[in-house]
Design a protein around this motif. Structure first.
Motif, PDB file in Angstrom:
ATOM      1  N   VAL A  45       0.849  -1.198   0.000  1.00 49.45           N
ATOM      2  CA  VAL A  45       0.000   0.000   0.000  1.00 49.45           C
ATOM      3  C   VAL A  45       0.879   1.239   0.000  1.00 49.45           C
ATOM      4  CG1 VAL A  45      -1.676   1.338   1.342  1.00 49.45           C
ATOM      5  CG2 VAL A  45      -1.944  -1.142   1.126  1.00 49.45           C
ATOM      6  N   ARG A  46       0.586   2.155  -0.934  1.00 49.46           N
ATOM      7  CA  ARG A  46       1.386   3.373  -1.055  1.00 49.46           C
ATOM      8  C   ARG A  46       0.580   4.648  -0.796  1.00 49.46           C
ATOM      9  NH1 ARG A  46       5.701   2.438   0.444  1.00 49.46           N
ATOM     10  NH2 ARG A  46       6.216   4.546  -0.215  1.00 49.46           N
ATOM     11  N   THR A  47      -0.713   4.639  -1.126  1.00 53.13           N
ATOM     12  CA  THR A  47      -1.482   5.877  -1.022  1.00 53.13           C
ATOM     13  C   THR A  47      -2.904   5.588  -0.548  1.00 53.13           C
ATOM     14  OG1 THR A  47      -0.236   6.835  -2.871  1.00 53.13           O
ATOM     15  CG2 THR A  47      -2.264   7.950  -2.225  1.00 53.13           C
ATOM     16  N   VAL A  48      -3.342   6.363   0.422  1.00 60.15           N
ATOM     17  CA  VAL A  48      -4.741   6.364   0.869  1.00 60.15           C
ATOM     18  C   VAL A  48      -5.284   7.771   0.642  1.00 60.15           C
ATOM     19  CG1 VAL A  48      -6.309   6.092   2.835  1.00 60.15           C
ATOM     20  CG2 VAL A  48      -4.300   4.604   2.611  1.00 60.15           C
ATOM     21  N   ILE A  49      -6.429   7.853  -0.010  1.00 61.65           N
ATOM     22  CA  ILE A  49      -7.068   9.150  -0.263  1.00 61.65           C
ATOM     23  C   ILE A  49      -8.483   9.103   0.305  1.00 61.65           C
ATOM     24  CG2 ILE A  49      -7.862  10.775  -2.032  1.00 61.65           C
ATOM     25  CD1 ILE A  49      -5.647   9.724  -3.852  1.00 61.65           C
ATOM     26  N   ALA A  50      -8.864  10.126   1.068  1.00 62.75           N
ATOM     27  CA  ALA A  50     -10.220  10.173   1.622  1.00 62.75           C
ATOM     28  C   ALA A  50     -10.600  11.614   1.914  1.00 62.75           C
ATOM     29  CB  ALA A  50     -10.316   9.337   2.900  1.00 62.75           C
ATOM     30  N   ASP A  51     -11.886  11.923   1.726  1.00 62.47           N
ATOM     31  CA  ASP A  51     -12.349  13.276   2.034  1.00 62.47           C
ATOM     32  C   ASP A  51     -13.749  13.222   2.626  1.00 62.47           C
ATOM     33  OD1 ASP A  51     -14.525  14.794   0.059  1.00 62.47           O
ATOM     34  OD2 ASP A  51     -13.694  12.951  -0.778  1.00 62.47           O
TER      35      ASP A  51
ATOM     36  N   LEU B 153     -13.427  17.857  13.962  1.00 64.53           N
ATOM     37  CA  LEU B 153     -14.010  16.915  14.911  1.00 64.53           C
ATOM     38  C   LEU B 153     -15.263  16.262  14.360  1.00 64.53           C
ATOM     39  CD1 LEU B 153     -13.652  18.544  18.447  1.00 64.53           C
ATOM     40  CD2 LEU B 153     -12.079  17.067  17.217  1.00 64.53           C
ATOM     41  N   ASP B 154     -16.013  16.990  13.555  1.00 66.02           N
ATOM     42  CA  ASP B 154     -17.281  16.459  13.072  1.00 66.02           C
ATOM     43  C   ASP B 154     -17.127  15.629  11.806  1.00 66.02           C
ATOM     44  OD1 ASP B 154     -20.331  16.915  11.871  1.00 66.02           O
ATOM     45  OD2 ASP B 154     -20.198  17.008  14.043  1.00 66.02           O
ATOM     46  N   LEU B 155     -16.300  16.094  10.876  1.00 66.01           N
ATOM     47  CA  LEU B 155     -16.162  15.457   9.569  1.00 66.01           C
ATOM     48  C   LEU B 155     -14.772  14.861   9.355  1.00 66.01           C
ATOM     49  CD1 LEU B 155     -17.823  18.293   7.429  1.00 66.01           C
ATOM     50  CD2 LEU B 155     -18.951  16.344   8.509  1.00 66.01           C
ATOM     51  N   GLY B 156     -13.754  15.616   9.708  1.00 66.52           N
ATOM     52  CA  GLY B 156     -12.384  15.185   9.445  1.00 66.52           C
ATOM     53  C   GLY B 156     -11.979  13.924  10.167  1.00 66.52           C
ATOM     54  N   ILE B 157     -12.646  13.617  11.272  1.00 66.28           N
ATOM     55  CA  ILE B 157     -12.331  12.393  11.996  1.00 66.28           C
ATOM     56  C   ILE B 157     -12.559  11.168  11.120  1.00 66.28           C
ATOM     57  CG2 ILE B 157     -14.641  12.309  13.020  1.00 66.28           C
ATOM     58  CD1 ILE B 157     -11.318  11.063  14.571  1.00 66.28           C
ATOM     59  N   TYR B 158     -13.491  11.236  10.164  1.00 66.66           N
ATOM     60  CA  TYR B 158     -13.760  10.080   9.299  1.00 66.66           C
ATOM     61  C   TYR B 158     -12.567   9.737   8.405  1.00 66.66           C
ATOM     62  CZ  TYR B 158     -18.771   9.801  10.439  1.00 66.66           C
ATOM     63  OH  TYR B 158     -19.972   9.637  11.070  1.00 66.66           O
TER      64      TYR B 158
ATOM     65  N   ASN C 176      -8.841  15.295   3.314  1.00 67.76           N
ATOM     66  CA  ASN C 176      -9.403  16.652   3.281  1.00 67.76           C
ATOM     67  C   ASN C 176     -10.746  16.671   4.000  1.00 67.76           C
ATOM     68  OD1 ASN C 176     -11.390  18.681   1.607  1.00 67.76           O
ATOM     69  ND2 ASN C 176      -9.353  19.534   1.925  1.00 67.76           N
ATOM     70  N   THR C 177     -11.014  17.797   4.638  1.00 64.59           N
ATOM     71  CA  THR C 177     -12.321  18.022   5.247  1.00 64.59           C
ATOM     72  C   THR C 177     -12.672  19.496   5.144  1.00 64.59           C
ATOM     73  OG1 THR C 177     -13.664  17.670   7.229  1.00 64.59           O
ATOM     74  CG2 THR C 177     -11.393  18.383   7.583  1.00 64.59           C
ATOM     75  N   THR C 178     -13.953  19.793   4.982  1.00 63.22           N
ATOM     76  CA  THR C 178     -14.360  21.187   4.820  1.00 63.22           C
ATOM     77  C   THR C 178     -15.825  21.386   5.180  1.00 63.22           C
ATOM     78  OG1 THR C 178     -14.465  23.048   3.267  1.00 63.22           O
ATOM     79  CG2 THR C 178     -14.932  20.862   2.372  1.00 63.22           C
ATOM     80  N   LEU C 179     -16.130  22.591   5.660  1.00 63.63           N
ATOM     81  CA  LEU C 179     -17.510  23.042   5.850  1.00 63.63           C
ATOM     82  C   LEU C 179     -17.953  23.945   4.714  1.00 63.63           C
ATOM     83  CD1 LEU C 179     -17.447  24.175   9.619  1.00 63.63           C
ATOM     84  CD2 LEU C 179     -18.106  21.940   8.691  1.00 63.63           C
ATOM     85  N   PHE C 180     -17.073  24.211   3.768  1.00 64.83           N
ATOM     86  CA  PHE C 180     -17.304  25.238   2.752  1.00 64.83           C
ATOM     87  C   PHE C 180     -17.851  24.704   1.434  1.00 64.83           C
ATOM     88  CE2 PHE C 180     -13.478  27.400   4.933  1.00 64.83           C
ATOM     89  CZ  PHE C 180     -14.292  27.922   5.922  1.00 64.83           C
ATOM     90  N   ALA C 181     -17.870  23.376   1.250  1.00 65.38           N
ATOM     91  CA  ALA C 181     -18.322  22.805  -0.022  1.00 65.38           C
ATOM     92  C   ALA C 181     -18.678  21.341   0.179  1.00 65.38           C
ATOM     93  CB  ALA C 181     -17.231  22.922  -1.089  1.00 65.38           C
TER      94      ALA C 181
ATOM     95  N   HIS D 180     -20.404   7.491  -0.509  1.00 61.14           N
ATOM     96  CA  HIS D 180     -19.930   7.920   0.803  1.00 61.14           C
ATOM     97  C   HIS D 180     -19.180   6.773   1.479  1.00 61.14           C
ATOM     98  CE1 HIS D 180     -22.275  11.400   0.068  1.00 61.14           C
ATOM     99  NE2 HIS D 180     -23.450  10.861   0.336  1.00 61.14           N
ATOM    100  N   PHE D 181     -17.869   6.917   1.585  1.00 60.21           N
ATOM    101  CA  PHE D 181     -17.041   5.803   2.048  1.00 60.21           C
ATOM    102  C   PHE D 181     -17.337   5.415   3.485  1.00 60.21           C
ATOM    103  CE2 PHE D 181     -14.531   9.335   3.706  1.00 60.21           C
ATOM    104  CZ  PHE D 181     -14.005   8.838   4.887  1.00 60.21           C
ATOM    105  N   TYR D 182     -17.852   6.340   4.275  1.00 58.57           N
ATOM    106  CA  TYR D 182     -18.020   6.098   5.703  1.00 58.57           C
ATOM    107  C   TYR D 182     -19.341   5.403   6.043  1.00 58.57           C
ATOM    108  CZ  TYR D 182     -20.636  10.406   5.010  1.00 58.57           C
ATOM    109  OH  TYR D 182     -21.507  11.360   4.527  1.00 58.57           O
ATOM    110  N   GLY D 183     -20.246   5.250   5.058  1.00 59.66           N
ATOM    111  CA  GLY D 183     -21.498   4.540   5.255  1.00 59.66           C
ATOM    112  C   GLY D 183     -21.501   3.247   4.477  1.00 59.66           C
TER     113      GLY D 183
END
Length: 356
Positions: free
Chosen positions: A175-181, A205-210, A255-260, A280-283
């Motif tokens: 494994v070389r790369t993990v990408i998640a947002d 805390l709300d989104l980036g933790i995922y 990456n995590t954001t409240l802006f988009a 949605h990877f987290y569900g």
């Protein structure tokens, strides 16, 4: 190889399949506990719906600072007891375990009180505001001998078990790369919990933790963490881009954001193949195995995409019935380690919560 699509049926898959079937036990088979719900908001409603629809668990009490709100929640889900305070719920001897779904700012006090009364605790993510609070809760749970777990529901879903098996098998190579947002658009509003410093708001805390938790599951403890970000007009973190490295040298780009509103996707790329989580990877989600030449090798499709919160409740129930005080799928040392990472990122971004 001809691509295949299948659901989580047999326990171990069949010979010749590149993607295994999940080993996740049926949530309905988990031993039944009596649950109390603290803070009956949107996520608590989803939790109660999932338990009622897909498990044998019993929700016997709900507590809120607003008695009318607790009663409305109890009536909606057929819960026997509704209390106008959290203390009253914790005085109810019928409650085995509490699910705490309040804003992050309330997690520490509410969980500590529950632990002190001898209740097991399933505590919504992010676990606490910071690592100091997390460490104190873990110590208290150990001293009292009760079960404690972060409600990182993603860890317990069937498609994540498929991914674990693939990682263990070496199918991806190195494994070389993990990408998640994980990003959403939250209308700027100083009163909204995501913008409120006093409620430990912000994207991390709300989104980036995922994505952070996902990368930690794949890569293990981070050897380094680098972050850049942008604060909101209220001073909490509004966006963060994070690069982590695992001890093997693999990278996580998060990456995590409240802006988009972002795709909320994730992938794991190795020297032989990669995994892509659809949607949605987290569900509850489908997973594709892609070869080096971009060919689709195999595809796993879940049988159900609703009620995913039932799996974390079932895990808690199984652990408690077995006398375990934490889950191997979401161990407390990893929760604490990730809280330290979140602290470090917030410090780099210049974000602090009142009273820290």
């Amino acid at each position: 190889m001809t691509p295949t699509a299948r659901a989580n049926g047999d326990a171990h898959g069949a010979a010749g399949r590149a993607l295994p079937a999940p080993r996740t036990p049926s949530p309905r088979d988990a031993p039944a506990l009596s649950w109390g719900v603290i803070a009956p908001g949107r996520i608590a409603a989803r939790f109660a719906e999932a338990l009622l629809a897909h498990t044998a668990q019993r929700v016997v009490a709900v507590g809120s600072r607003d008695a009318a709100r607790a009663r409305a929640f109890a009536d909606r889900f057929g819960i026997p007891a509704a209390y106008g305070s959290y203390a009253e719920l914790l005085d109810d001897p019928s409650v085995d375990i509490v699910y705490i779904a309040s804003p992050h700012s309330g997690h520490f006090d509410q969980a500590l009180r529950a632990i002190e009364t001898g209740r097991h605790v399933l505590l919504e993510k992010a676990f606490t505001r910071n690592a100091r609070e997390a460490g104190q809760l873990i110590e208290a749970a150990h001293e009292r001998g009760v079960f404690l777990m972060e409600a990182m529901w993603t860890r317990f879903l069937p498609h994540i078990d498929v991914i674990r098996q693939v990682l263990d098998s070496g199918t991806l190579g190195e494994v070389r790369t993990v990408i998640a947002d994980h990003g959403l658009y939250a209308q700027p509003d100083a009163a909204h919990r995501l913008y409120a410093p006093e409620l430990a708001g912000g994207a991390l805390l709300d989104l980036g933790i995922y994505p952070l938790s996902f990368a930690s599951m794949v890569l293990g403890p981070f050897a380094s963490v680098t972050a850049v970000g942008t604060k909101t007009f209220t001073g909490v973190d509004g966006q963060a881009s994070i690069v982590v490295t695992g001890e093997s040298g693999a990278h996580g780009v998060l990456n995590t954001t409240l802006f988009a509103r972002t795709p909320t996707t994730a992938s794991i790329s190795g020297t032989r193949a990669r995994l892509e989580i659809e949607g949605h990877f987290y569900g509850p989600a489908a997973v594709r195995l892609i070869g080096r030449d971009h060919e689709l090798i195999d595809r796993y499709v879940p049988t159900r995409r609703d009620g995913g919160l039932c799996y974390e409740a079932a895990e808690a129930a199984r652990c408690i019935a077995a006398g375990q005080r934490e889950s191997e799928l979401m161990p407390l040392d990893e929760t604490l380690r990730l809280m330290h990472v979140l602290d470090d990122i917030r410090r780099d971004l210049g974000v602090a919560f009142p009273g820290e």
